[in-house]
Design a protein around this motif. Structure first.
Motif, PDB file in Angstrom:
ATOM      1  N   ALA A   1      11.140  21.951  87.645  1.00  0.00           N
ATOM      2  CA  ALA A   1      11.390  23.398  87.628  1.00  0.00           C
ATOM      3  C   ALA A   1      12.667  23.653  86.851  1.00  0.00           C
ATOM      4  O   ALA A   1      13.672  22.993  87.076  1.00  0.00           O
ATOM      5  CB  ALA A   1      11.530  23.927  89.041  1.00  0.00           C
ATOM      6  N   TYR A   2      12.607  24.573  85.914  1.00  0.00           N
ATOM      7  CA  TYR A   2      13.793  24.957  85.153  1.00  0.00           C
ATOM      8  C   TYR A   2      13.536  26.315  84.533  1.00  0.00           C
ATOM      9  O   TYR A   2      12.405  26.713  84.313  1.00  0.00           O
ATOM     10  CB  TYR A   2      14.145  23.927  84.073  1.00  0.00           C
ATOM     11  N   ASP A   3      14.601  27.020  84.302  1.00  0.00           N
ATOM     12  CA  ASP A   3      14.479  28.285  83.590  1.00  0.00           C
ATOM     13  C   ASP A   3      14.384  27.943  82.110  1.00  0.00           C
ATOM     14  O   ASP A   3      14.013  26.837  81.757  1.00  0.00           O
ATOM     15  CB  ASP A   3      15.684  29.180  83.910  1.00  0.00           C
ATOM     16  N   ASP A   4      14.752  28.824  81.249  1.00  0.00           N
ATOM     17  CA  ASP A   4      14.696  28.543  79.822  1.00  0.00           C
ATOM     18  C   ASP A   4      15.896  27.729  79.372  1.00  0.00           C
ATOM     19  O   ASP A   4      16.376  27.878  78.263  1.00  0.00           O
ATOM     20  CB  ASP A   4      14.608  29.859  79.033  1.00  0.00           C
ATOM     21  N   GLY A   5      16.358  26.843  80.221  1.00  0.00           N
ATOM     22  CA  GLY A   5      17.528  26.041  79.932  1.00  0.00           C
ATOM     23  C   GLY A   5      17.171  24.693  79.343  1.00  0.00           C
ATOM     24  O   GLY A   5      16.118  24.508  78.729  1.00  0.00           O
ATOM     25  N   ASP A   6      18.050  23.752  79.544  1.00  0.00           N
ATOM     26  CA  ASP A   6      17.914  22.425  78.970  1.00  0.00           C
ATOM     27  C   ASP A   6      16.871  21.586  79.704  1.00  0.00           C
ATOM     28  O   ASP A   6      16.597  21.775  80.881  1.00  0.00           O
ATOM     29  CB  ASP A   6      19.258  21.694  79.018  1.00  0.00           C
ATOM     30  N   HIS A   7      16.334  20.617  78.967  1.00  0.00           N
ATOM     31  CA  HIS A   7      15.447  19.597  79.511  1.00  0.00           C
ATOM     32  C   HIS A   7      16.266  18.314  79.610  1.00  0.00           C
ATOM     33  O   HIS A   7      17.190  18.091  78.818  1.00  0.00           O
ATOM     34  CB  HIS A   7      14.261  19.364  78.582  1.00  0.00           C
ATOM     35  N   PHE A   8      15.913  17.436  80.551  1.00  0.00           N
ATOM     36  CA  PHE A   8      16.631  16.183  80.758  1.00  0.00           C
ATOM     37  C   PHE A   8      15.630  15.050  80.918  1.00  0.00           C
ATOM     38  O   PHE A   8      14.761  15.105  81.790  1.00  0.00           O
ATOM     39  CB  PHE A   8      17.507  16.252  82.007  1.00  0.00           C
ATOM     40  N   GLY A   9      15.766  14.018  80.089  1.00  0.00           N
ATOM     41  CA  GLY A   9      14.936  12.822  80.180  1.00  0.00           C
ATOM     42  C   GLY A   9      15.811  11.625  80.480  1.00  0.00           C
ATOM     43  O   GLY A   9      16.810  11.393  79.806  1.00  0.00           O
ATOM     44  N   LEU A  10      15.435  10.858  81.488  1.00  0.00           N
ATOM     45  CA  LEU A  10      16.217   9.681  81.887  1.00  0.00           C
ATOM     46  C   LEU A  10      16.061   8.570  80.865  1.00  0.00           C
ATOM     47  O   LEU A  10      14.944   8.195  80.510  1.00  0.00           O
ATOM     48  CB  LEU A  10      15.754   9.197  83.264  1.00  0.00           C
ATOM     49  N   LEU A  11      17.182   8.028  80.395  1.00  0.00           N
ATOM     50  CA  LEU A  11      17.156   6.900  79.463  1.00  0.00           C
ATOM     51  C   LEU A  11      17.514   5.596  80.147  1.00  0.00           C
ATOM     52  O   LEU A  11      16.938   4.561  79.877  1.00  0.00           O
ATOM     53  CB  LEU A  11      18.113   7.142  78.292  1.00  0.00           C
TER      54      LEU A  11
ATOM     55  N   ALA B   1      15.855  12.624 101.327  1.00  0.00           N
ATOM     56  CA  ALA B   1      14.878  13.266 102.197  1.00  0.00           C
ATOM     57  C   ALA B   1      15.335  13.140 103.647  1.00  0.00           C
ATOM     58  O   ALA B   1      16.024  12.188 104.004  1.00  0.00           O
ATOM     59  CB  ALA B   1      13.505  12.620 102.016  1.00  0.00           C
ATOM     60  N   PRO B   2      14.959  14.089 104.478  1.00  0.00           N
ATOM     61  CA  PRO B   2      15.325  14.015 105.891  1.00  0.00           C
ATOM     62  C   PRO B   2      14.771  12.756 106.553  1.00  0.00           C
ATOM     63  O   PRO B   2      13.761  12.215 106.131  1.00  0.00           O
ATOM     64  CB  PRO B   2      14.684  15.260 106.504  1.00  0.00           C
ATOM     65  N   GLY B   3      15.442  12.315 107.587  1.00  0.00           N
ATOM     66  CA  GLY B   3      14.993  11.148 108.341  1.00  0.00           C
ATOM     67  C   GLY B   3      15.823   9.930 108.035  1.00  0.00           C
ATOM     68  O   GLY B   3      16.538   9.874 107.028  1.00  0.00           O
ATOM     69  N   PRO B   4      15.745   8.931 108.901  1.00  0.00           N
ATOM     70  CA  PRO B   4      16.585   7.735 108.737  1.00  0.00           C
ATOM     71  C   PRO B   4      16.247   6.909 107.499  1.00  0.00           C
ATOM     72  O   PRO B   4      17.099   6.217 106.967  1.00  0.00           O
ATOM     73  CB  PRO B   4      16.323   6.934 110.015  1.00  0.00           C
ATOM     74  N   ASP B   5      15.005   6.967 107.043  1.00  0.00           N
ATOM     75  CA  ASP B   5      14.601   6.199 105.857  1.00  0.00           C
ATOM     76  C   ASP B   5      14.285   7.117 104.687  1.00  0.00           C
ATOM     77  O   ASP B   5      13.439   6.806 103.850  1.00  0.00           O
ATOM     78  CB  ASP B   5      13.377   5.336 106.177  1.00  0.00           C
TER      79      ASP B   5
ATOM     80  N   ALA C   1      23.140  15.050  89.866  1.00  0.00           N
ATOM     81  CA  ALA C   1      23.797  16.031  90.734  1.00  0.00           C
ATOM     82  C   ALA C   1      23.701  17.427  90.126  1.00  0.00           C
ATOM     83  O   ALA C   1      23.756  17.586  88.912  1.00  0.00           O
ATOM     84  CB  ALA C   1      25.253  15.638  90.946  1.00  0.00           C
ATOM     85  N   SER C   2      23.523  18.421  90.954  1.00  0.00           N
ATOM     86  CA  SER C   2      23.469  19.834  90.561  1.00  0.00           C
ATOM     87  C   SER C   2      22.250  20.203  89.718  1.00  0.00           C
ATOM     88  O   SER C   2      22.281  21.181  88.986  1.00  0.00           O
ATOM     89  CB  SER C   2      24.754  20.247  89.836  1.00  0.00           C
ATOM     90  N   HIS C   3      21.176  19.422  89.806  1.00  0.00           N
ATOM     91  CA  HIS C   3      19.956  19.773  89.071  1.00  0.00           C
ATOM     92  C   HIS C   3      19.281  20.956  89.746  1.00  0.00           C
ATOM     93  O   HIS C   3      19.552  21.276  90.896  1.00  0.00           O
ATOM     94  CB  HIS C   3      18.995  18.576  89.012  1.00  0.00           C
ATOM     95  N   ALA C   4      18.370  21.596  89.007  1.00  0.00           N
ATOM     96  CA  ALA C   4      17.574  22.686  89.581  1.00  0.00           C
ATOM     97  C   ALA C   4      16.641  22.098  90.639  1.00  0.00           C
ATOM     98  O   ALA C   4      16.147  20.989  90.485  1.00  0.00           O
ATOM     99  CB  ALA C   4      16.765  23.376  88.484  1.00  0.00           C
ATOM    100  N   LYS C   5      16.434  22.827  91.705  1.00  0.00           N
ATOM    101  CA  LYS C   5      15.532  22.361  92.755  1.00  0.00           C
ATOM    102  C   LYS C   5      14.113  22.358  92.206  1.00  0.00           C
ATOM    103  O   LYS C   5      13.820  23.075  91.279  1.00  0.00           O
ATOM    104  CB  LYS C   5      15.628  23.284  93.969  1.00  0.00           C
ATOM    105  N   PRO C   6      13.193  21.597  92.709  1.00  0.00           N
ATOM    106  CA  PRO C   6      13.247  20.752  93.889  1.00  0.00           C
ATOM    107  C   PRO C   6      13.750  19.348  93.574  1.00  0.00           C
ATOM    108  O   PRO C   6      13.809  18.937  92.417  1.00  0.00           O
ATOM    109  CB  PRO C   6      11.790  20.698  94.346  1.00  0.00           C
ATOM    110  N   HIS C   7      14.089  18.614  94.652  1.00  0.00           N
ATOM    111  CA  HIS C   7      14.432  17.202  94.504  1.00  0.00           C
ATOM    112  C   HIS C   7      13.135  16.432  94.255  1.00  0.00           C
ATOM    113  O   HIS C   7      12.049  16.913  94.566  1.00  0.00           O
ATOM    114  CB  HIS C   7      15.116  16.689  95.779  1.00  0.00           C
ATOM    115  N   THR C   8      13.246  15.235  93.721  1.00  0.00           N
ATOM    116  CA  THR C   8      12.040  14.482  93.371  1.00  0.00           C
ATOM    117  C   THR C   8      11.167  14.191  94.587  1.00  0.00           C
ATOM    118  O   THR C   8       9.940  14.200  94.485  1.00  0.00           O
ATOM    119  CB  THR C   8      12.387  13.167  92.653  1.00  0.00           C
ATOM    120  N   TRP C   9      11.746  13.965  95.737  1.00  0.00           N
ATOM    121  CA  TRP C   9      10.942  13.686  96.936  1.00  0.00           C
ATOM    122  C   TRP C   9      10.304  14.951  97.492  1.00  0.00           C
ATOM    123  O   TRP C   9       9.334  14.885  98.234  1.00  0.00           O
ATOM    124  CB  TRP C   9      11.747  12.978  98.012  1.00  0.00           C
ATOM    125  N   GLU C  10      10.791  16.136  97.133  1.00  0.00           N
ATOM    126  CA  GLU C  10      10.164  17.391  97.558  1.00  0.00           C
ATOM    127  C   GLU C  10       9.010  17.758  96.633  1.00  0.00           C
ATOM    128  O   GLU C  10       8.025  18.341  97.047  1.00  0.00           O
ATOM    129  CB  GLU C  10      11.171  18.539  97.508  1.00  0.00           C
TER     130      GLU C  10
END
Length: 96
Positions: free
Chosen positions: A23-33, A65-69, A77-86
């Motif tokens: 999810a992102y607005d008309d902002g930047d894209h990010f690809g993991l290298l 994610a919630p929970g002990p595991d 850090a500070s990325h647009a929501k959602p987190h990858t586990w969501e």
């Protein structure tokens, strides 16, 4: 950042780099290298929006994610929501 540019984890960047944000607005894209950065950082390719394509070193997202595991988020850090586990809990974890 200078060190990351001098010693990239990949020899070249091509069309195979995909934006990791679901999810992102008309902002930047990010690809993991490379996720082998020191001190909880990773090397990302940023493009689109108001900026030209370039390498950035960003701190890892510390939310789990919630929970002990709870699985950790695979983004920065500070990325647009959602987190990858969501976003896609059925996908394999980023540490596979």
């Amino acid at each position: 950042m200078r060190e990351a540019r001098e010693k990239p984890a990949v020899e070249h960047v091509d069309g195979a780099v995909q934006c990791q944000l679901s999810a992102y607005d008309d902002g930047d894209h990010f690809g993991l290298l490379s996720d082998t950065g020191p001190y909880g950082t990773a090397l990302w390719l940023r493009w689109g929006g108001a900026s030209e394509a370039g390498l950035v070193v960003l701190p890892d997202c510390s939310v789990a994610a919630p929970g002990p595991d709870g699985e950790g988020c695979c983004l920065f850090a500070s990325h647009a929501k959602p987190h990858t586990w969501e976003d896609a809990p059925e996908e394999t974890p980023c540490t596979s």
